[in-house]
Write an enzyme that holds these catalytic residues in place. Sequence first.
Site, PDB file in Angstrom:
ATOM      1  N   ARG A 106      51.868  39.413  44.913  1.00 24.79           N
ATOM      2  CA  ARG A 106      52.862  38.834  44.017  1.00 24.79           C
ATOM      3  C   ARG A 106      52.648  37.330  43.933  1.00 24.79           C
ATOM      4  NH1 ARG A 106      53.651  43.024  42.078  1.00 24.79           N
ATOM      5  NH2 ARG A 106      55.572  44.268  41.917  1.00 24.79           N
ATOM      6  N   ASP A 140      45.052  37.386  41.745  1.00 16.38           N
ATOM      7  CA  ASP A 140      45.294  38.185  40.548  1.00 16.38           C
ATOM      8  C   ASP A 140      46.714  37.965  40.028  1.00 16.38           C
ATOM      9  OD1 ASP A 140      44.506  40.331  38.639  1.00 16.38           O
ATOM     10  OD2 ASP A 140      46.096  41.464  39.644  1.00 16.38           O
ATOM     11  N   GLU A 170      53.721  33.785  34.884  1.00  8.06           N
ATOM     12  CA  GLU A 170      52.707  34.567  34.185  1.00  8.06           C
ATOM     13  C   GLU A 170      53.088  34.753  32.716  1.00  8.06           C
ATOM     14  OE1 GLU A 170      51.233  37.188  38.057  1.00  8.06           O
ATOM     15  OE2 GLU A 170      52.433  38.161  36.504  1.00  8.06           O
ATOM     16  N   HIS A 215      46.395  39.328  36.448  1.00  5.22           N
ATOM     17  CA  HIS A 215      47.294  40.389  36.905  1.00  5.22           C
ATOM     18  C   HIS A 215      46.825  41.766  36.414  1.00  5.22           C
ATOM     19  CE1 HIS A 215      51.672  40.970  38.396  1.00  5.22           C
ATOM     20  NE2 HIS A 215      50.967  42.074  38.619  1.00  5.22           N
ATOM     21  N   VAL A 216      45.556  42.053  36.656  1.00  2.47           N
ATOM     22  CA  VAL A 216      44.974  43.321  36.203  1.00  2.47           C
ATOM     23  C   VAL A 216      44.444  44.168  37.352  1.00  2.47           C
ATOM     24  CG1 VAL A 216      44.409  42.551  33.869  1.00  2.47           C
ATOM     25  CG2 VAL A 216      42.771  42.138  35.743  1.00  2.47           C
TER      26      VAL A 216
END
Length: 318
Positions: free
Chosen positions: A234, A258, A263, A285-286
Amino acid sequence: MQQIVFLDSDTLDAGITLHHPDFPHHWQSYPSTTPEQVVERLKDASIAIINKVRIGAAELALLPELKLIALAATGSDNVDLEACRAANVGVCNIRNYSGPSVPEHAMALMLALSRNLFCWRQSLLEGRWQQSGQFCFFDHNIMDLHGKQLGIIGKGTLGQALGERAKGMGMTVRYAQSQVGTSHDEDRLPLDELLQSSDVISLHCPLTPYTRNLIGERELDLMKPGALLINVGRGGLVDEEALLQALANGRLGGAGFDVASVEPPPPDHPLMKALQYPHFILTPHVAWASEESMQRLADQLIDNINAFAAGRRQHRLV
């Protein structure tokens, strides 16, 4: 007839098959939704599907028809669970869908950093191999992961899955002791000891008041010089300004993230600034988003809604 509204459908890839629920319903889908649009779009809905849209007490007070919030994700920090409980609105989430994808992404970041892959690629683009006049050249360090210690913060499904993969590569795996409760597992260490003894630290814990800025300037200073830091957990688990400084002064061997505290991050965000350093990798964030994982998520999302309509509690948070 149940009114179902998906407020941010663009958070799933358009190529994923999203089966509609088994019971009679009206389905409305929006690619994205601003905070100001939430109440208007949900005013007649009995079921809301959301991924990152926020729903709190103020919104719930204006949505008397709402009976279920179906999260298209595991994390629930964008929903006021206590307000949902008070309003008798159920909340369910997605669980154990990205078991292979997230740990594989973490391993990919570890390997790319330990082998300095991006630096080697840049050198090739600059013609360095031809300039060397040799069959190889040695401009960038390469570290074997075999024989190194991986310290994992978070011993849930994903943390343990990464641990099993790391053991298969010959790494020693240790986990941080929980900040809440006690554990006597032999493979757990106090956080400070884990930071001091590990060659790689990987974060796989939720963002809570206990874990916000868990890794700050003090913790980064405790880490081994040259150690790697991985965060596929996170945004907010790491003090990003402190990370930027640790990358700038060369104390860290590298970092692979990530997730970010904001975001998408604005251009002046610390993680965007950190991209100037070749030993920092940022992905958007993938880590969770393999085709297989997204399809499992979509299938479970509809299963959760079907269970609610049938009067069964499945993956309920409230």
